[in-house]
Write a protein that holds these residues in place. Structure first.
Motif, short mmCIF file in Angstrom:
data_model
loop_
_atom_site.label_atom_id
_atom_site.label_comp_id
_atom_site.label_asym_id
_atom_site.label_seq_id
_atom_site.Cartn_x
_atom_site.Cartn_y
_atom_site.Cartn_z
N TYR A 47 -11.79 10.71 12.01
CA TYR A 47 -12.82 9.86 11.40
C TYR A 47 -13.70 9.18 12.46
O TYR A 47 -14.79 8.70 12.15
CB TYR A 47 -12.20 8.84 10.44
CG TYR A 47 -11.78 9.47 9.12
CD1 TYR A 47 -12.74 10.07 8.29
CD2 TYR A 47 -10.46 9.48 8.70
CE1 TYR A 47 -12.37 10.66 7.08
CE2 TYR A 47 -10.08 10.06 7.49
CZ TYR A 47 -11.04 10.66 6.70
OH TYR A 47 -10.68 11.25 5.50
N ASP A 86 -12.98 16.28 6.58
CA ASP A 86 -11.67 15.73 6.20
C ASP A 86 -10.94 16.54 5.13
O ASP A 86 -9.83 16.18 4.74
CB ASP A 86 -11.77 14.23 5.86
CG ASP A 86 -12.48 13.95 4.55
OD1 ASP A 86 -12.92 14.91 3.88
OD2 ASP A 86 -12.56 12.76 4.19
N GLU A 134 0.84 -1.21 0.00
CA GLU A 134 0.00 0.00 0.00
C GLU A 134 0.88 1.26 0.00
O GLU A 134 0.61 2.22 -0.72
CB GLU A 134 -0.91 0.01 1.24
CG GLU A 134 -2.04 -0.99 1.16
CD GLU A 134 -2.82 -1.14 2.47
OE1 GLU A 134 -3.99 -1.53 2.40
OE2 GLU A 134 -2.26 -0.89 3.57
N LYS A 145 -5.56 10.33 1.44
CA LYS A 145 -6.73 10.66 2.26
C LYS A 145 -7.79 9.55 2.14
O LYS A 145 -8.36 9.11 3.14
CB LYS A 145 -7.31 12.01 1.82
CG LYS A 145 -8.49 12.45 2.66
CD LYS A 145 -8.84 13.88 2.43
CE LYS A 145 -9.88 14.03 1.37
NZ LYS A 145 -10.38 15.41 1.29
N ASN A 146 -8.01 9.08 0.91
CA ASN A 146 -9.00 8.01 0.71
C ASN A 146 -8.62 6.74 1.46
O ASN A 146 -9.49 6.07 2.04
CB ASN A 146 -9.15 7.70 -0.79
CG ASN A 146 -9.81 8.83 -1.53
OD1 ASN A 146 -10.49 9.67 -0.90
ND2 ASN A 146 -9.57 8.93 -2.83
N MET A 147 -7.34 6.41 1.46
CA MET A 147 -6.89 5.20 2.18
C MET A 147 -7.03 5.37 3.68
O MET A 147 -7.38 4.43 4.39
CB MET A 147 -5.43 4.89 1.84
CG MET A 147 -5.22 4.31 0.47
SD MET A 147 -5.82 2.61 0.37
CE MET A 147 -4.34 1.75 0.86
N LYS A 205 -9.21 7.18 5.12
CA LYS A 205 -10.66 7.10 5.38
C LYS A 205 -11.08 5.63 5.45
O LYS A 205 -11.82 5.22 6.34
CB LYS A 205 -11.38 7.82 4.25
CG LYS A 205 -12.83 8.13 4.51
CD LYS A 205 -13.33 9.03 3.40
CE LYS A 205 -14.77 9.43 3.64
NZ LYS A 205 -15.19 10.44 2.67
N ARG A 206 -10.56 4.83 4.48
CA ARG A 206 -10.91 3.39 4.47
C ARG A 206 -10.44 2.68 5.71
O ARG A 206 -11.10 1.78 6.23
CB ARG A 206 -10.32 2.72 3.22
CG ARG A 206 -11.29 2.77 2.06
CD ARG A 206 -10.75 2.24 0.77
NE ARG A 206 -10.03 0.98 0.84
CZ ARG A 206 -9.24 0.54 -0.13
NH1 ARG A 206 -9.08 1.25 -1.21
NH2 ARG A 206 -8.63 -0.62 -0.02
N LYS A 207 -9.26 3.10 6.22
CA LYS A 207 -8.70 2.42 7.40
C LYS A 207 -9.46 2.81 8.67
O LYS A 207 -9.61 2.00 9.56
CB LYS A 207 -7.23 2.81 7.59
CG LYS A 207 -6.29 2.33 6.50
CD LYS A 207 -5.77 0.92 6.74
CE LYS A 207 -4.84 0.52 5.60
NZ LYS A 207 -4.40 -0.86 5.69
N TYR A 208 -9.85 4.08 8.76
CA TYR A 208 -10.31 4.59 10.06
C TYR A 208 -11.82 4.82 10.16
O TYR A 208 -12.33 4.94 11.27
CB TYR A 208 -9.60 5.90 10.39
CG TYR A 208 -8.14 5.73 10.78
CD1 TYR A 208 -7.78 4.87 11.83
CD2 TYR A 208 -7.13 6.43 10.13
CE1 TYR A 208 -6.45 4.72 12.20
CE2 TYR A 208 -5.81 6.30 10.52
CZ TYR A 208 -5.47 5.44 11.56
OH TYR A 208 -4.16 5.31 11.93
N LEU A 209 -12.52 4.97 9.01
CA LEU A 209 -13.93 5.34 9.13
C LEU A 209 -14.76 4.14 9.57
O LEU A 209 -14.62 3.07 9.04
CB LEU A 209 -14.46 5.90 7.79
CG LEU A 209 -15.77 6.67 7.87
CD1 LEU A 209 -15.65 7.91 8.75
CD2 LEU A 209 -16.25 7.06 6.48
#
Ligand code: PNS
Length: 165
Positions: free
Chosen positions: A138, A145, A48, A157-159, A161-165
């Protein structure tokens, strides 16, 4: 002249990118060297981190991204790199960077470290602070954000968001 720009890049920040762009003016090629050290329990896998870096350096010529494990000096030998490039944000960074530079020169004769002073816009920021802000942000329903855009590229930022949202 080949320079390694090594780090954890967990994740890559606009501060890293600034150093890569400025380093690219000084060296023939830059190898962004991503430390593969699962013992550090990074937020992002090495794949990643490499993917995000590759996206970040799109359009910058003579820059490639590679993973390494073990000693940086050994990786420098493998790549034929004579220089290590690092950013210097604060005086506190200097303490660590100077010891690393001295150790790396003992580990590979002639391996020189070039420290580029960070742009003040990024001097206070670090990947760990970004992770902390994203994790807490998040988890909070009121988090806007867009604040992250000043520190990271949209793909990062998108990653986050995927990890933490
Ligand atoms: O982004 P970081 O975590 O500040 O980068 C530190 C890094 C990865 C450059 C450094 O820890 C490193 O090179 N580690 C690999 C092992 C090694 O060679 N250590 C001795 C350096 S003197």
């Amino acid at each position: 002249m080949t320079a390694l720009f090594p780090g954890s890049f967990d994740p890559v920040t606009l501060g890293h990118l600034d150093i890569i762009k400025r380093g690219e003016q000084m060296f023939d090629q830059i190898v962004v060297a991503v430390l593969n050290n699962p013992a550090k329990s990074p937020l992002f896998t090495v794949q990643e981190r490499i993917g995000l870096l590759q996206e970040a350096v799109l359009g910058i010529s003579d820059v490639r991204v590679e993973a390494y494990s073990g000693l940086l000096a050994e990786f420098a030998k493998k790549c034929g790199a004579q220089y290590i490039l690092r950013g210097l944000r604060t005086e506190a960074d200097g303490v660590y960077e100077i010891s690393m530079a001295q150790a790396n020169r003992r580990l590979m004769d002639g391996l020189e470290t070039v420290l580029l002073v960070s742009d003040p816009a990024y001097a206070y920021m670090s990947a760990s602070l970004i992770r902390e802000i994203a994790a807490a942000g998040y988890a909070d329903s009121g988090f806007d954000d867009r604040v992250l855009d000043q520190w990271v590229i949209p793909a990062v930022k998108n990653m986050l968001k995927r990890k933490y949202l």
